[in-house]
Design a protein around this motif. Structure first.
Motif, PDB file in Angstrom:
ATOM      1  N   GLU A 112      25.761  34.849  38.233  1.00 40.92           N
ATOM      2  CA  GLU A 112      25.080  35.352  37.037  1.00 40.92           C
ATOM      3  C   GLU A 112      24.208  34.308  36.361  1.00 40.92           C
ATOM      4  OE1 GLU A 112      28.139  36.813  34.452  1.00 40.92           O
ATOM      5  OE2 GLU A 112      29.153  37.809  36.115  1.00 40.92           O
ATOM      6  N   GLY A 113      24.638  33.049  36.353  1.00 44.89           N
ATOM      7  CA  GLY A 113      23.916  31.986  35.674  1.00 44.89           C
ATOM      8  C   GLY A 113      24.350  31.868  34.218  1.00 44.89           C
ATOM      9  N   PHE A 114      23.951  30.783  33.581  1.00 45.12           N
ATOM     10  CA  PHE A 114      24.280  30.530  32.182  1.00 45.12           C
ATOM     11  C   PHE A 114      22.994  30.367  31.391  1.00 45.12           C
ATOM     12  CE2 PHE A 114      27.998  28.919  34.489  1.00 45.12           C
ATOM     13  CZ  PHE A 114      29.000  29.618  33.843  1.00 45.12           C
ATOM     14  N   LYS A 115      23.081  30.649  30.090  1.00 41.05           N
ATOM     15  CA  LYS A 115      21.901  30.611  29.225  1.00 41.05           C
ATOM     16  C   LYS A 115      22.286  30.042  27.867  1.00 41.05           C
ATOM     17  CE  LYS A 115      19.232  34.241  29.244  1.00 41.05           C
ATOM     18  NZ  LYS A 115      18.614  35.566  28.956  1.00 41.05           N
ATOM     19  N   LYS A 116      21.435  29.171  27.318  1.00 39.96           N
ATOM     20  CA  LYS A 116      21.602  28.658  25.957  1.00 39.96           C
ATOM     21  C   LYS A 116      20.267  28.823  25.245  1.00 39.96           C
ATOM     22  CE  LYS A 116      25.410  25.566  25.966  1.00 39.96           C
ATOM     23  NZ  LYS A 116      26.354  25.816  24.945  1.00 39.96           N
ATOM     24  N   THR A 117      20.340  29.256  23.989  1.00 42.09           N
ATOM     25  CA  THR A 117      19.139  29.440  23.187  1.00 42.09           C
ATOM     26  C   THR A 117      19.168  28.458  22.027  1.00 42.09           C
ATOM     27  OG1 THR A 117      19.178  31.782  23.752  1.00 42.09           O
ATOM     28  CG2 THR A 117      17.786  31.132  21.919  1.00 42.09           C
ATOM     29  N   LEU A 118      18.073  27.729  21.867  1.00 43.22           N
ATOM     30  CA  LEU A 118      17.924  26.773  20.771  1.00 43.22           C
ATOM     31  C   LEU A 118      16.864  27.291  19.809  1.00 43.22           C
ATOM     32  CD1 LEU A 118      17.847  23.496  22.871  1.00 43.22           C
ATOM     33  CD2 LEU A 118      19.718  24.264  21.443  1.00 43.22           C
TER      34      LEU A 118
END
Length: 179
Positions: free
Chosen positions: A83-89
């Motif tokens: 699925e992968g990982f995601k971070k939002t800044l």
């Protein structure tokens, strides 16, 4: 044994896992990328069809703790390549901007000069808007490190909330001095 390590890890369709006991090396390959991990000697890894089971070699505290840690790392690898990982800044402040070009992120954070940050391997970035930066990767540890380094250039300050913050981060605003 650790309660975390007791839970089996299900391997989704399309994920290829290779484990060699002699080298104690696990390789996981999927649509999002390929990762490898050296399995600690305190831990036994058993693969049965589409499930990984992790157990400790003995019942000592260090072995149980390490089995839980290894289970979390292996699970992060499987989730990452599938699925992968995601971070939002979020960049909060007047004139704060982010631009992405290739593997470089150019940040304007109120300093007299722009900051250029080179993204590590396996990490991609996109600027959804000039004040929102989205980082994606199959490797959770590398992604978290890159996000933390970008945030460290200008962490959110407690009086106005200006700076670089994670999208789900709550910045507590302090009250200013009164006369």
């Amino acid at each position: 044994m650790s309660r975390v390590a007791k839970k089996p890890i299900k391997i989704p369709q399309g994920i290829q896992c290779d484990y060699s006991e002699s080298e104690a090396l696990l390789k996981v390959k999927g649509p999002k990328g390929e990762l490898s991990l050296n399995i600690h000697p305190f831990v036994k890894l058993e693969k049965q069809e589409d499930v990984f089971n992790i157990s400790s070699v003995s019942d000592s505290r260090e072995h149980r703790v390490m089995s839980g840690t290894m289970r979390a790392l292996v699970n992060n690898m499987v989730v990452g390549v599938s699925e992968g990982f995601k971070k939002t800044l979020m960049l909060k402040g007047v004139g704060y901007r982010a631009q992405v070009s290739g593997n470089q992120v150019k940040l304007e954070l109120g300093f007299s000069h722009p900051i250029s940050y080179k993204l590590p391997e396996r990490v991609t970035a996109q600027a959804k808007s000039s004040s929102e930066l989205i980082l994606e990767s199959c490797d959770k540890q590398t992604l978290g490190q890159a996000a933390a380094e970008i945030r460290s250039f200008r962490p959110p300050e407690p009086y106005k909330g200006k700076g670089v913050a994670y999208s789900d981060e709550v910045v507590r605003i302090k009250e200013t001095k009164k006369k």
